[in-house]
Scaffold this active site. Structure first.
Site, PDB file in Angstrom:
ATOM      1  N   SER A 163       0.962  -1.042   0.022  1.00 31.05           N
ATOM      2  CA  SER A 163      -0.091   0.112   0.003  1.00 31.05           C
ATOM      3  C   SER A 163       0.955   1.370  -0.045  1.00 31.05           C
ATOM      4  CB  SER A 163      -0.870  -0.087   1.319  1.00 31.05           C
ATOM      5  OG  SER A 163      -1.400   1.241   1.614  1.00 31.05           O
ATOM      6  N   TYR A 177      -2.373  -0.622  10.578  1.00 29.04           N
ATOM      7  CA  TYR A 177      -2.190  -1.038   9.057  1.00 29.04           C
ATOM      8  C   TYR A 177      -1.025  -0.450   8.526  1.00 29.04           C
ATOM      9  CZ  TYR A 177      -4.195  -1.220   4.094  1.00 29.04           C
ATOM     10  OH  TYR A 177      -4.214  -1.484   3.091  1.00 29.04           O
ATOM     11  N   LYS A 181       1.964  -2.719   6.567  1.00 25.69           N
ATOM     12  CA  LYS A 181       2.366  -2.586   5.030  1.00 25.69           C
ATOM     13  C   LYS A 181       3.569  -2.005   4.777  1.00 25.69           C
ATOM     14  CE  LYS A 181      -1.706  -3.845   3.268  1.00 25.69           C
ATOM     15  NZ  LYS A 181      -1.932  -4.671   2.376  1.00 25.69           N
TER      16      LYS A 181
HETATM   17  N1  LIG Z   1      -8.640  -1.094  -1.786  1.00 24.25           N
HETATM   18  C1  LIG Z   1      -7.633  -0.308  -1.479  1.00 24.25           C
HETATM   19  O1  LIG Z   1      -7.904   1.132  -1.656  1.00 24.25           O
HETATM   20  C2  LIG Z   1      -6.375  -0.622  -1.115  1.00 24.25           C
HETATM   21  C3  LIG Z   1      -5.457   0.204  -1.008  1.00 24.25           C
HETATM   22  C4  LIG Z   1      -4.117  -0.193  -0.758  1.00 24.25           C
HETATM   23  C5  LIG Z   1      -3.782  -1.394  -0.244  1.00 24.25           C
HETATM   24  N2  LIG Z   1      -5.155  -2.324  -0.472  1.00 24.25           N
HETATM   25  C6  LIG Z   1      -4.752  -3.676   0.041  1.00 24.25           C
HETATM   26  O2  LIG Z   1      -5.194  -4.598  -1.089  1.00 24.25           O
HETATM   27  C7  LIG Z   1      -5.379  -5.917  -0.772  1.00 24.25           C
HETATM   28  C8  LIG Z   1      -6.800  -6.408  -1.042  1.00 24.25           C
HETATM   29  O3  LIG Z   1      -7.807  -5.379  -0.300  1.00 24.25           O
HETATM   30  P1  LIG Z   1      -9.098  -5.055  -1.293  1.00 24.25           P
HETATM   31  O4  LIG Z   1      -9.151  -3.391  -1.098  1.00 24.25           O
HETATM   32  O5  LIG Z   1      -9.366  -5.731  -2.392  1.00 24.25           O
HETATM   33  O6  LIG Z   1     -10.070  -5.518  -0.078  1.00 24.25           O
HETATM   34  P2  LIG Z   1     -11.389  -6.541  -0.169  1.00 24.25           P
HETATM   35  O7  LIG Z   1     -11.906  -6.278   1.228  1.00 24.25           O
HETATM   36  O8  LIG Z   1     -12.410  -6.008  -1.223  1.00 24.25           O
HETATM   37  O9  LIG Z   1     -10.830  -7.866  -0.645  1.00 24.25           O
HETATM   38  C9  LIG Z   1     -10.128  -8.538   0.255  1.00 24.25           C
HETATM   39  C10 LIG Z   1     -10.407 -10.050   0.305  1.00 24.25           C
HETATM   40  O10 LIG Z   1      -9.366 -10.731   1.204  1.00 24.25           O
HETATM   41  C11 LIG Z   1     -10.258 -11.648   1.703  1.00 24.25           C
HETATM   42  N3  LIG Z   1      -9.772 -12.069   2.981  1.00 24.25           N
HETATM   43  C12 LIG Z   1      -9.567 -11.134   4.208  1.00 24.25           C
HETATM   44  N4  LIG Z   1      -8.827 -11.794   5.247  1.00 24.25           N
HETATM   45  C13 LIG Z   1      -8.829 -13.067   4.861  1.00 24.25           C
HETATM   46  C14 LIG Z   1      -7.923 -14.138   5.412  1.00 24.25           C
HETATM   47  N5  LIG Z   1      -7.610 -14.042   6.509  1.00 24.25           N
HETATM   48  N6  LIG Z   1      -7.826 -15.370   4.682  1.00 24.25           N
HETATM   49  C15 LIG Z   1      -8.362 -15.373   3.413  1.00 24.25           C
HETATM   50  N7  LIG Z   1      -8.776 -14.251   2.754  1.00 24.25           N
HETATM   51  C16 LIG Z   1      -9.091 -13.203   3.574  1.00 24.25           C
HETATM   52  C17 LIG Z   1     -11.605 -11.086   1.979  1.00 24.25           C
HETATM   53  O11 LIG Z   1     -12.717 -12.047   2.138  1.00 24.25           O
HETATM   54  C18 LIG Z   1     -11.641 -10.534   0.442  1.00 24.25           C
HETATM   55  O12 LIG Z   1     -12.269 -11.365  -0.638  1.00 24.25           O
HETATM   56  C19 LIG Z   1      -5.109  -5.588   0.814  1.00 24.25           C
HETATM   57  O13 LIG Z   1      -3.937  -6.367   1.116  1.00 24.25           O
HETATM   58  C20 LIG Z   1      -5.486  -4.368   1.020  1.00 24.25           C
HETATM   59  O14 LIG Z   1      -4.531  -3.978   2.266  1.00 24.25           O
HETATM   60  C21 LIG Z   1      -6.120  -1.798  -1.073  1.00 24.25           C
END
Ligand SMILES: NC(=O)c1ccc[n+]([C@@H]2O[C@H](COP(=O)([O-])OP(=O)(O)OC[C@H]3O[C@@H](n4cnc5c(N)ncnc54)[C@H](O)[C@@H]3O)[C@@H](O)[C@H]2O)c1
Length: 278
Positions: A163, A177, A181
């Protein structure tokens, strides 16, 4: 070599964690669309089944299969890797992606102090959970990826979703968080150094605000996304499809000489002036 060949992933064996929703689903989609065989790992049974069915219905070249696993469960994750390797002929590309939000930070988006996000009020169990999923499970996943790829001896690509939180501090994001990260991004660099000898590349994708299900789908809410829109140089947040070209680049031979990198994709949000702290 033609550009088409450079970006080729057809026939590769791919594993994506956290693939039922959001960025993980987008990674799985672009891989399947381009002909790779993909195992989608997630703990959300209903959504995993829905996502698999929807990807299947596209009729893309790549086969998709699901594994219902919590990435913090090391034995279950190891088994899912073994099964994926058996069914898809090894492991070539791993997206270590599953993650959770960390609740509110010590500031509200308007800049006021938020009592429940302050360090002295933080619940220790909450700290342990966020570090467990967002950092330790990335270690679990990348370790298994390295083990399979080294044993096969045909290289590979490991891509961790870090991130922009790895590079700066932010009062409105829950405190655990940020170090999680930063840890992921540092682990990526460490592993790139160690695994390069085996032609295993390790890179991080560092997203800014994407509209996903994280934080209860906060980014889908127009009011909640206003602060991020203000801070972005492009004046908007991103759709999950916008991560696909970068995912394809890092998974394929197009990035053959890229390892240890931190690929920021954030609409310039990280360039915003430092936050005023109330
Ligand atoms: N969306 C953003 O703006 C953003 C920004 C920076 C980083 N991220 C990172 O991107 C990654 C994906 O996040 P996202 O935004 O797509 O979120 P999201 O909630 O849409 O998807 C995350 C998925 O991970 C699954 N999950 C959560 N904990 C789990 C576990 N213990 N075991 C198995 N599956 C698990 C959830 O069920 C979900 O399907 C994360 O690492 C998040 O920190 C997201």
């Amino acid at each position: 070599m033609s550009l088409e060949t450079m970006f080729e992933v057809a026939g590769k064996s791919v594993i994506v964690t956290g693939a039922a929703y959001g960025l993980g689903r987008a990674y799985a989609e672009v891989m399947a669309e381009r002909g790779a065989n993909v195992t989608l790992i997630d703990l959300n049974e209903d959504q995993l089944a829905r996502t698999l069915a929807e990807i299947d219905a596209q009729g893309w070249r790549g086969q998709v299969r699901g594994a219902l696993v919590d990435v913090t469960d090391r034995a279950a994750l190891a088994q899912a890797f073994d099964e994926a390797a058996a069914q898809q002929d090894g492991v070539d590309v791993v997206f270590s992606n599953a993650g959770v939000d960390a609740g509110p930070g010590f500031l509200t988006p308007e800049g006021a102090r938020n009592p429940e996000g302050q360090i002295d009020a933080l619940d220790d169990a909450h700290w342990d959970k966020v570090i467990g999923v967002n950092l330790t499970s990335m270690y679990n996943t990348m370790k298994l990826a390295a083990r399979h790829m080294k044993a096969q001896g045909r290289g590979g690509s490991i891509i961790a979703t870090s991130s922009i939180a790895a590079f700066y501090v932010d009062g409105i994001v829950g405190t655990p968080y940020m170090p999680a990260k930063a840890g992921v991004s540092h682990l990526v660099k460490q592993l790139a150094m160690e695994l390069g000898k085996f032609q295993i590349r390790v890179n991080a994708i560092c997203p800014g605000p994407f509209i996903t299900n994280i934080a209860g789908g906060r980014m889908a809410n127009v009011e909640d996304r206003q602060a991020f829109i203000r801070w972005s140089c492009l004046g908007r947040v991103a759709e999950t499809d916008e991560i696909k070209p970068l995912a394809l680049y890092l998974a394929s031979g197009a990035s053959a000489y890229v390892t240890g990198s931190q690929m920021v994709i954030d609409g310039g949000l990280i360039l915003r002036p430092a936050q005023e702290v109330a």
